[in-house]
Design an enzyme around this catalytic site. Structure first.
Site, PDB file in Angstrom:
ATOM      1  N   LYS A 201       0.868  -1.180   0.000  1.00 12.55           N
ATOM      2  CA  LYS A 201       0.000   0.000   0.000  1.00 12.55           C
ATOM      3  C   LYS A 201       0.908   1.234   0.000  1.00 12.55           C
ATOM      4  O   LYS A 201       1.882   1.279   0.769  1.00 12.55           O
ATOM      5  CB  LYS A 201      -0.874  -0.006   1.270  1.00 12.55           C
ATOM      6  N   LYS A 237      19.894  10.680   1.950  1.00 15.93           N
ATOM      7  CA  LYS A 237      19.581  11.618   3.032  1.00 15.93           C
ATOM      8  C   LYS A 237      20.530  12.798   2.919  1.00 15.93           C
ATOM      9  O   LYS A 237      21.718  12.604   2.677  1.00 15.93           O
ATOM     10  CB  LYS A 237      19.747  10.933   4.391  1.00 15.93           C
ATOM     11  N   ARG A 292      24.512  -1.218  10.863  1.00 16.28           N
ATOM     12  CA  ARG A 292      25.810  -0.519  10.814  1.00 16.28           C
ATOM     13  C   ARG A 292      25.705   0.778  11.610  1.00 16.28           C
ATOM     14  O   ARG A 292      24.594   1.170  11.983  1.00 16.28           O
ATOM     15  CB  ARG A 292      26.123  -0.175   9.356  1.00 16.28           C
ATOM     16  N   ARG A 338      24.732  17.008   5.464  1.00 16.40           N
ATOM     17  CA  ARG A 338      25.785  16.245   4.801  1.00 16.40           C
ATOM     18  C   ARG A 338      26.356  17.113   3.676  1.00 16.40           C
ATOM     19  O   ARG A 338      25.593  17.603   2.836  1.00 16.40           O
ATOM     20  CB  ARG A 338      25.240  14.959   4.186  1.00 16.40           C
TER      21      ARG A 338
HETATM   22  C1  MV4 Z   1       7.617   3.566   0.978  1.00 22.21           C
HETATM   23  C2  MV4 Z   1       7.112   4.886   0.925  1.00 22.21           C
HETATM   24  C3  MV4 Z   1       5.719   5.040   0.800  1.00 22.21           C
HETATM   25  N1  MV4 Z   1       4.906   3.948   0.744  1.00 22.21           N
HETATM   26  N2  MV4 Z   1       6.783   2.510   0.934  1.00 22.21           N
HETATM   27  C4  MV4 Z   1      11.552   2.643   1.348  1.00 22.21           C
HETATM   28  C5  MV4 Z   1      13.033   2.644   1.053  1.00 22.21           C
HETATM   29  C6  MV4 Z   1      13.376   3.995   1.518  1.00 22.21           C
HETATM   30  N3  MV4 Z   1      14.664   4.470   1.114  1.00 22.21           N
HETATM   31  C7  MV4 Z   1      12.267   4.788   0.912  1.00 22.21           C
HETATM   32  N4  MV4 Z   1      11.123   4.028   1.193  1.00 22.21           N
HETATM   33  C8  MV4 Z   1       9.813   4.356   1.139  1.00 22.21           C
HETATM   34  N5  MV4 Z   1       8.946   3.327   1.090  1.00 22.21           N
HETATM   35  C9  MV4 Z   1       5.455   2.707   0.807  1.00 22.21           C
HETATM   36  N6  MV4 Z   1       4.629   1.628   0.762  1.00 22.21           N
HETATM   37  C10 MV4 Z   1       8.012   5.968   0.985  1.00 22.21           C
HETATM   38  C11 MV4 Z   1       9.364   5.697   1.109  1.00 22.21           C
HETATM   39  C12 MV4 Z   1      10.302   6.804   1.207  1.00 22.21           C
HETATM   40  C13 MV4 Z   1      10.538   7.593   0.089  1.00 22.21           C
HETATM   41  C14 MV4 Z   1       9.891   7.299  -1.103  1.00 22.21           C
HETATM   42  C15 MV4 Z   1      10.126   8.108  -2.186  1.00 22.21           C
HETATM   43  C16 MV4 Z   1      11.003   9.173  -2.112  1.00 22.21           C
HETATM   44  C17 MV4 Z   1      11.660   9.435  -0.948  1.00 22.21           C
HETATM   45  C18 MV4 Z   1      11.441   8.644   0.171  1.00 22.21           C
HETATM   46  C19 MV4 Z   1      12.123   8.890   1.378  1.00 22.21           C
HETATM   47  C20 MV4 Z   1      11.878   8.107   2.481  1.00 22.21           C
HETATM   48  C21 MV4 Z   1      10.955   7.052   2.401  1.00 22.21           C
END
Ligand code: MV4
Length: 500
Positions: A201, A237, A292, A338
């Protein structure tokens, strides 16, 4: 306690770990590739071993060379830092076999938390919320359509073998599902060598909140509260802070307890981070465990007063955690920026070259974890992080203002850095208001360009480079005068920075 530790890393994190060792009276061994011969971590270590050519596979990722360096210098333990071999369970297993302590979780725990799908299952079994979605991967497109209908649109496609956003796609309606899945499978195949993907979702407007954990070999586990890491550019990040303005104490306590239970159920030891997504209803969902020490660990150290690198070494030496959960508090507010060797005015392309002049900010509540210095040659073989600027203030706005001032005092002549971009981000009204969601950069900074003033500052760098400015004249006062008072367009045309 170990009498000698090899640091199997480079740059700012290698410097950070070497400093922790020195404060503990532990001798240090650095490893370096051809291009890192004069790097800062090599200069400050007690011993240094050349491990090969610049390419990571020939040097920092080469397990055999790292282990031989530890054996030849009689290092009793290896600290992997982050990236490279830090979460490589085969490397940890080889260390165990060779009788060298891997400073981190054991190879079993590394392997366990590295498998994202089985981690979701294990965490869900102990009642910790995971993002609603498929329980396993499937092959045919019809099955995907059925799963998507059960989950409910919008859905998120994810690669089961990887992270960092590769293979991730949002699908808002059924007609786009097939093409999106096929595109994600291709991306997953090329990024991870495994094309399997699954559906979840899609969580609208989430925040990325992670909890720092320390767990020893005697059953003691504590959390050191959260870090808000939603300000990301292409899943990298760029600004982190603690506490998160989105958490109230009740949600904070629930997430802390959940993080500890995730760690307990995997019998994980040493430092680790449990990642969650927080939605607008204050519901949180487990994402994954990072096995880590993380880039952003200093903000946790600033608000709790606990040295994480030191505790990693002490836990690896089988010491007991002598800190009780009720003795840990968040005091004040810390923010980390950063600083990358990338040109934000040129699509964040890597920027390499000699640092002609550098001056780091100083003052109360300012910390710089850096791997660079005046005269250092920045290369593009590795992750482009140059340094981290961390500030502490009694509250968020005080910390934010301190970050503004420290960023403007952080001078790096000779290459482009993300400092001007960071300055604009922390001055954005929604950042000031604490409205930091994961779509922040995409929403407000997708077409960011460098300011006039910054362009002139670049020209001043040219002056420094081409006319070999006498460094005494380049005090931060002179430079800040250049930046603030003289308009670029009255004096010089539009030059681009470059090494002379
Ligand atoms: C998501 C999400 C929204 N819905 N999963 C997972 C790996 C991490 N680096 C980013 N992740 C996310 N998983 C669902 N089901 C939103 C993120 C998310 C994100 C997504 C797009 C762009 C930037 C993001 C930054 C943090 C988290």
């Amino acid at each position: 306690m170990f009498d000698k530790i090899l640091i199997a890393n480079r740059g700012e994190i290698a410097v950070r770990i070497i400093r922790a060792c020195r404060e503990m009276g532990i001798r240090t061994v650095a490893v370096y590739s051809d291009v890192d011969r004069s790097a800062l971590h090599v200069q400050i270590a007690d011993e240094a071993v050349h491990i090969g050519p610049a390419h990571s596979s020939e040097s920092y990722l080469n397990m055999k060379k790292i282990l031989n360096a530890a054996k030849s210098t009689e290092a009793k333990a290896i600290h992997p830092g982050y990236g490279f071999l830090a979460e490589n369970y085969q490397f940890a297993a080889q260390c165990e076999k060779d009788g060298i302590v891997f400073i981190g979780p054991d190879s079993r725990a590394l392997n366990l938390v590295g498998d994202k799908i089985s981690s979701r299952k294990r965490v869900s079994k102990i009642g910790i919320p995971i993002i609603p979605g498929m329980k396993a991967v499937c092959k045919d497109i019809e099955a995907f359509h059925e799963h998507a209908e059960n989950i409910g649109y919008p859905v998120m496609i994810k690669a089961s073998a990887g992270g960092g956003g590769k293979g991730m796609r949002i699908v808002n309606e059924p007609k786009h599902l097939k093409n999106s899945i096929e595109a994600s499978m291709r991306e997953a195949k090329s990024a991870f060598g495994n094309q399997s993907v699954y559906l979840e979702k899609y969580i609208e407007k989430p925040r990325h909140i992670e909890f720092q954990i320390l767990a020893d070999h005697h059953g003691n586990i504590i959390h050191l509260f959260e870090r808000e890491c939603s300000i990301q550019r292409r899943h990298q990040k760029i600004i982190e802070e603690t506490p998160s303005s989105a958490l109230d104490n009740s949600v904070r306590q629930k997430m802390g307890e959940a993080a500890i239970e995730v760690i307990r159920t995997t019998k994980y030891t040493n430092a680790g981070t449990v990642e969650f997504l927080l939605d607008e209803n204050n519901d949180f969902y487990f994402l994954e465990v990072n096995a880590r020490i993380q880039v952003e660990h200093p903000i946790t150290e600033m608000v709790t007063g606990i040295d994480l690198a030191r505790w990693q070494i002490r836990i690896a030496a089988n010491e007991k955690l002598d800190i009780k959960q009720e003795e840990i508090f968040q005091r004040g507010h810390a923010i980390e920026c950063r600083i990358y060797a990338e040109d934000p005015a040129c699509h964040f392309l890597p920027s390499a070259g000699k640092i002609l002049y550098m001056k780091q900010p100083e003052g109360p509540g300012i910390r710089v974890d850096s791997g660079i210095f005046t005269g250092y040659k920045v290369v593009t073989f590795y992750d482009p992080i140059l340094a981290k600027l961390i500030v502490w203030g009694e509250d968020r706005e005080t910390a934010r203002c301190k970050m503004e001032s420290a960023l403007s005092d952080f001078i790096v002549f000779g290459i482009q850095t993300t400092i001007p971009f960071l300055m604009d981000v922390i001055q954005h009204p929604d950042f000031i208001a604490g409205k930091t969601y994961t779509n922040f950069i995409q929403r407000y900074f997708s077409d960011w360009s460098v300011s006039e003033q910054e362009t002139f500052f670049n020209i001043a760098q040219i002056a420094a480079g081409i006319f070999k400015y006498d460094q005494e004249d380049l005090t931060s006062k002179t430079v800040s005068k250049i930046k603030k008072d003289i308009s670029p367009w009255k004096i010089l045309g539009n030059w681009r920075i470059g090494e002379n």
